[in-house]
Design an enzyme around this catalytic site. Structure first.
Site, PDB file in Angstrom:
ATOM      1  N   ASP A  13     -11.765  45.549 -27.665  1.00 31.60           N
ATOM      2  CA  ASP A  13     -12.591  46.252 -26.456  1.00 31.60           C
ATOM      3  C   ASP A  13     -11.761  47.284 -26.057  1.00 31.60           C
ATOM      4  O   ASP A  13     -12.155  47.432 -24.335  1.00 31.60           O
ATOM      5  CB  ASP A  13     -14.077  45.966 -25.395  1.00 31.60           C
ATOM      6  CG  ASP A  13     -14.992  46.313 -26.301  1.00 31.60           C
ATOM      7  OD1 ASP A  13     -15.085  46.497 -27.076  1.00 31.60           O
ATOM      8  OD2 ASP A  13     -15.218  44.689 -26.037  1.00 31.60           O
ATOM      9  N   LYS A  16     -10.096  51.513 -27.915  1.00 33.49           N
ATOM     10  CA  LYS A  16      -9.481  52.115 -29.165  1.00 33.49           C
ATOM     11  C   LYS A  16     -10.112  53.615 -29.424  1.00 33.49           C
ATOM     12  O   LYS A  16      -9.366  54.149 -30.186  1.00 33.49           O
ATOM     13  CB  LYS A  16      -9.308  50.571 -29.960  1.00 33.49           C
ATOM     14  CG  LYS A  16      -8.785  49.975 -30.032  1.00 33.49           C
ATOM     15  CD  LYS A  16      -9.152  49.109 -31.323  1.00 33.49           C
ATOM     16  CE  LYS A  16     -10.290  48.009 -30.964  1.00 33.49           C
ATOM     17  NZ  LYS A  16     -10.664  46.810 -29.851  1.00 33.49           N
ATOM     18  N   GLY A  40     -17.262  47.877 -31.667  1.00 32.11           N
ATOM     19  CA  GLY A  40     -17.894  49.513 -31.057  1.00 32.11           C
ATOM     20  C   GLY A  40     -17.466  49.965 -30.472  1.00 32.11           C
ATOM     21  O   GLY A  40     -16.739  49.660 -29.530  1.00 32.11           O
ATOM     22  N   HIS A  41     -16.781  50.947 -31.382  1.00 34.54           N
ATOM     23  CA  HIS A  41     -15.495  52.071 -30.542  1.00 34.54           C
ATOM     24  C   HIS A  41     -16.335  53.259 -30.208  1.00 34.54           C
ATOM     25  O   HIS A  41     -17.182  54.333 -30.429  1.00 34.54           O
ATOM     26  CB  HIS A  41     -14.534  52.408 -31.744  1.00 34.54           C
ATOM     27  CG  HIS A  41     -13.866  50.889 -32.740  1.00 34.54           C
ATOM     28  ND1 HIS A  41     -13.114  51.146 -33.304  1.00 34.54           N
ATOM     29  CD2 HIS A  41     -14.526  50.237 -32.110  1.00 34.54           C
ATOM     30  CE1 HIS A  41     -12.661  50.667 -33.613  1.00 34.54           C
ATOM     31  NE2 HIS A  41     -12.571  48.969 -32.515  1.00 34.54           N
ATOM     32  N   GLN A 222     -11.378  44.585 -33.065  1.00 34.51           N
ATOM     33  CA  GLN A 222     -11.508  43.786 -32.770  1.00 34.51           C
ATOM     34  C   GLN A 222     -10.092  44.045 -31.943  1.00 34.51           C
ATOM     35  O   GLN A 222      -9.410  44.865 -31.336  1.00 34.51           O
ATOM     36  CB  GLN A 222     -11.639  42.489 -33.362  1.00 34.51           C
ATOM     37  CG  GLN A 222     -12.631  42.482 -33.934  1.00 34.51           C
ATOM     38  CD  GLN A 222     -13.433  42.532 -35.117  1.00 34.51           C
ATOM     39  OE1 GLN A 222     -12.437  43.070 -36.018  1.00 34.51           O
ATOM     40  NE2 GLN A 222     -14.356  43.720 -34.567  1.00 34.51           N
TER      41      GLN A 222
HETATM   42  P1  GDP Z   1     -13.296  49.918 -27.882  1.00 35.84           P
HETATM   43  O1  GDP Z   1     -13.875  48.578 -29.082  1.00 35.84           O
HETATM   44  O2  GDP Z   1     -11.860  49.790 -28.030  1.00 35.84           O
HETATM   45  O3  GDP Z   1     -13.265  51.025 -28.618  1.00 35.84           O
HETATM   46  O4  GDP Z   1     -13.383  49.611 -27.385  1.00 35.84           O
HETATM   47  P2  GDP Z   1     -15.173  49.692 -26.155  1.00 35.84           P
HETATM   48  O5  GDP Z   1     -16.122  51.280 -26.692  1.00 35.84           O
HETATM   49  O6  GDP Z   1     -16.044  48.681 -26.775  1.00 35.84           O
HETATM   50  O7  GDP Z   1     -15.178  49.553 -25.113  1.00 35.84           O
HETATM   51  C1  GDP Z   1     -14.237  50.574 -23.827  1.00 35.84           C
HETATM   52  C2  GDP Z   1     -15.211  51.553 -23.055  1.00 35.84           C
HETATM   53  O8  GDP Z   1     -14.078  51.904 -21.884  1.00 35.84           O
HETATM   54  C3  GDP Z   1     -16.485  52.997 -23.464  1.00 35.84           C
HETATM   55  O9  GDP Z   1     -17.498  52.834 -22.612  1.00 35.84           O
HETATM   56  C4  GDP Z   1     -14.821  53.785 -23.068  1.00 35.84           C
HETATM   57  O10 GDP Z   1     -16.038  54.917 -23.022  1.00 35.84           O
HETATM   58  C5  GDP Z   1     -14.516  53.427 -21.942  1.00 35.84           C
HETATM   59  N1  GDP Z   1     -13.062  53.659 -21.914  1.00 35.84           N
HETATM   60  C6  GDP Z   1     -11.862  54.102 -22.859  1.00 35.84           C
HETATM   61  N2  GDP Z   1     -11.133  54.831 -21.592  1.00 35.84           N
HETATM   62  C7  GDP Z   1     -11.611  54.785 -20.294  1.00 35.84           C
HETATM   63  C8  GDP Z   1     -10.635  55.024 -18.843  1.00 35.84           C
HETATM   64  O11 GDP Z   1      -9.420  55.392 -19.067  1.00 35.84           O
HETATM   65  N3  GDP Z   1     -11.144  54.595 -18.245  1.00 35.84           N
HETATM   66  C9  GDP Z   1     -12.336  54.577 -17.704  1.00 35.84           C
HETATM   67  N4  GDP Z   1     -13.098  54.892 -16.986  1.00 35.84           N
HETATM   68  N5  GDP Z   1     -13.277  54.125 -19.148  1.00 35.84           N
HETATM   69  C10 GDP Z   1     -12.768  54.182 -20.112  1.00 35.84           C
HETATM   70  P1  IMO Z   2     -14.215  46.141 -30.697  1.00 38.46           P
HETATM   71  O1  IMO Z   2     -13.828  47.238 -32.682  1.00 38.46           O
HETATM   72  C1  IMO Z   2     -14.555  42.572 -28.878  1.00 38.46           C
HETATM   73  C2  IMO Z   2     -15.944  39.117 -31.041  1.00 38.46           C
HETATM   74  C3  IMO Z   2     -17.266  38.133 -30.819  1.00 38.46           C
HETATM   75  C4  IMO Z   2     -16.882  37.227 -30.621  1.00 38.46           C
HETATM   76  C5  IMO Z   2     -15.901  36.967 -32.102  1.00 38.46           C
HETATM   77  C6  IMO Z   2     -16.888  36.590 -33.157  1.00 38.46           C
HETATM   78  O2  IMO Z   2     -15.109  46.773 -30.325  1.00 38.46           O
HETATM   79  O3  IMO Z   2     -13.482  46.307 -30.404  1.00 38.46           O
HETATM   80  P2  IMO Z   2     -17.586  38.582 -35.217  1.00 38.46           P
HETATM   81  O4  IMO Z   2     -19.364  38.671 -34.957  1.00 38.46           O
HETATM   82  O5  IMO Z   2     -16.610  38.635 -35.728  1.00 38.46           O
HETATM   83  O6  IMO Z   2     -17.819  37.179 -35.929  1.00 38.46           O
HETATM   84  O7  IMO Z   2     -17.284  37.824 -34.494  1.00 38.46           O
HETATM   85  O8  IMO Z   2     -15.237  37.893 -32.025  1.00 38.46           O
HETATM   86  N1  IMO Z   2     -16.073  39.962 -31.467  1.00 38.46           N
HETATM   87  C7  IMO Z   2     -15.495  40.918 -30.678  1.00 38.46           C
HETATM   88  N2  IMO Z   2     -14.972  41.519 -28.900  1.00 38.46           N
HETATM   89  N3  IMO Z   2     -14.799  43.539 -29.205  1.00 38.46           N
HETATM   90  C8  IMO Z   2     -15.512  43.940 -30.514  1.00 38.46           C
HETATM   91  O9  IMO Z   2     -14.939  44.800 -30.981  1.00 38.46           O
HETATM   92  C9  IMO Z   2     -15.205  42.378 -31.420  1.00 38.46           C
HETATM   93  N4  IMO Z   2     -15.722  42.276 -32.155  1.00 38.46           N
HETATM   94  C10 IMO Z   2     -16.002  40.926 -32.386  1.00 38.46           C
HETATM   95  O10 IMO Z   2     -17.680  38.713 -29.302  1.00 38.46           O
HETATM   96  O11 IMO Z   2     -16.410  36.112 -29.634  1.00 38.46           O
HETATM   97 MG    MG Z   3     -15.885  47.785 -28.485  1.00 36.76          MG
END
Ligand code: GDP
Ligand code: IMO
Ligand code: MG
Length: 425
Positions: A13, A16, A40-41, A222
């Protein structure tokens, strides 16, 4: 020609999805190499917000080809839902998405076994998407692959064999209702009709694309500390998000990779169980969660929040071979009077030399902090390094030195525009 691996450098998270979408402008092909719909991207474009789970985040740019590599475990239900959702937004998928014939399929019993395992003694806090049980079957050589969809007889036979064993387990060990084998066979034969058009010999395709001088971006899911080999085992996922996984998960050899871009959040978050030395369990942690909107993009769970851990990121840079990083969510720190950075861990009165991944040690370390002054102003409009307040510049300089990383991208908001490139750090 670039073949760039993009890796989450903490516990996932890091942002990415946003950075992949931004960089896709410069890449012709974007590839997912591991994990599954546990990811979840999030990508925000204008007033629209997309959360991608299986399909590479490059799909939002018309001219980009997206590929799902052999290292990914594919839930056909999640895949078809995602395709339908994107198509409902007018995004073309056919002809732009290819799936490796060697990727494994998530089956209904994988999801069921994931939830059963989570109700046992060692709770990992998984996403419940069947990821672990699917990789177990892959390595036990019992898995059902995308290619099996092309051979209905073999597919049926494999499902029957697997169900025989899984139903024994469900009935006799877990005391839950057995799964209906005929229903699963019908369901997966149906998936074949919908997924056929996407199946490709991905190693051949990608190596040819590289040969032709196309640029390829490998999108990790991840993060490094969730890596099954290098992460905080057993509180990890069941794949290799680290850069090495990009080669095994696609069929692109290591000598074709030109660089590794780490995605690093300006503070630290984690979802699920497991040690987290810089976690804030107080009002400051609550404030980070609120300001950063730190709730899981896949499960909606509140993310655990804490200060930036330079010792952890230094380790991540080491095992991933990070060339440079994108620092994301710097704007979230804007309201703090003071910001702490962890520079190392103390264990039994001594400073540790290397990052401990073992549960016992990592749970017992004491983080060593330095405190830096905050900047207390909105930075979300900043478009260059020079426009940042002095204390934000100092913070970036400090964390890049402490973690031993070179910063090439800075993100100050969720939208594409709220990002800039830099060569100052
Ligand atoms: P990922 O799994 O690495 O793609 O990240 P996620 O999408 O799960 O979580 C990142 C969250 O931060 C999302 O809601 C993005 O829209 C948000 N985000 C990404 N870059 C920035 C930033 O520079 N500032 C803020 N405030 N939010 C951001
Ligand atoms: P993105 O790509 C954050 C965590 C789960 C749990 C562990 C194992 O959005 O960054 P799983 O379902 O993979 O067997 O769970 O890994 N986890 C993540 N945490 N971002 C993710 O993906 C994750 N995908 C799995 O919360 O601790
Ligand atoms: Mg994510």
């Amino acid at each position: 020609m670039r073949v760039t691996v993009l890796v989450g450098s903490q516990w996932g998270d890091e942002g990415k999805g946003k950075i992949v979408d931004l960089l896709s402008e410069k890449f012709e092909v974007v590839v997912r190499y591991q994990g599954g719909a546990n990811a979840g991207h999030t990508v925000e474009i204008g007033s629209k917000k997309y959360v991608l789970h299986l399909i590479p985040s490059g799909i939002l740019r018309d001219d980009v080809i997206c590929v799902i590599g052999n290292g990914v475990v594919i839930d056909p239900v999640a895949l078809l839902d995602e395709i339908a959702l994107l198509e409902s937004h007018g995004i073309t998928i056919k002809g732009r998405l290819f799936i490796s014939h060697n990727a494994h399929l998530i089956m209904p019993y994988h999801k069921l076994l994931d939830s059963i395992s989570e109700s046992g003694k060692t709770k990992i806090g998984t996403t419940g998407r069947g990821i672990g049980p699917c990789y177990i079957d892959k390595y036990a050589r019992k898995g059902i692959k995308i290619i099996d969809l092309l051979y209905p007889k073999i597919l049926e036979e494999k499902i029957r064999q697997n169900l025989e064993e899984k139903n024994l387990l469900l009935r006799n060990i877990y005391n839950v209702e057995e799964l209906d084998v005929e229903k699963i066979i019908t369901q997966y034969l149906e998936f074949d009709k919908q997924i056929d058009v996407y199946i490709k010999d991905v190693p051949a395709y990608l190596n040819q694309a590289i040969e032709e001088g196309k640029s390829v971006l490998l999108e990790g899911a991840q993060g490094a500390l969730l890596d099954v080999d290098h992460g905080t085992y057993p509180f990890v996922t069941s794949s290799n998000p680290t850069s090495g996984g990009a080669c095994t998960g696609t069929g692109i050899p290591p000598n074709k990779v030109t660089d590794v871009l780490g995605i690093v959040k300006a503070y630290t978050t984690r979802v699920g169980e497991g040690p987290f030395p810089t976690e804030l369990l107080d009002a400051e942690g609550e404030e980070l969660r609120r300001q950063g909107n730190e709730f899981g993009a896949t499960t909606g769970r509140p993310r655990r929040c804490g200060w930036f851990d330079a010792f952890l990121v230094r380790y991540s840079a080491l095992i991933n071979g990070i060339s440079s990083v994108a620092i994301t969510k710097l704007d979230v720190l804007s309201m703090f009077d003071e910001i702490k950075v962890c520079t190392g861990y103390e264990f039994e009165g001594k400073l540790l030399k290397s990052f401990p991944t073992d549960f016992q040690k990592l749970s017992a370390v004491k983080p060593v902090y330095v405190t830096l002054p905050g900047w207390k102003e909105d930075i979300s409009h900043c478009l260059t390094f020079d426009q940042l307040p002095e204390n934000a510049k100092k913070y970036l300089k400090y964390i890049s030195d402490a973690a031993g990383i070179k910063v090439s991208i800075i993100s100050v908001g969720p939208k594409r525009e709220s990002t800039f490139f830099t060569d100052v750090l």
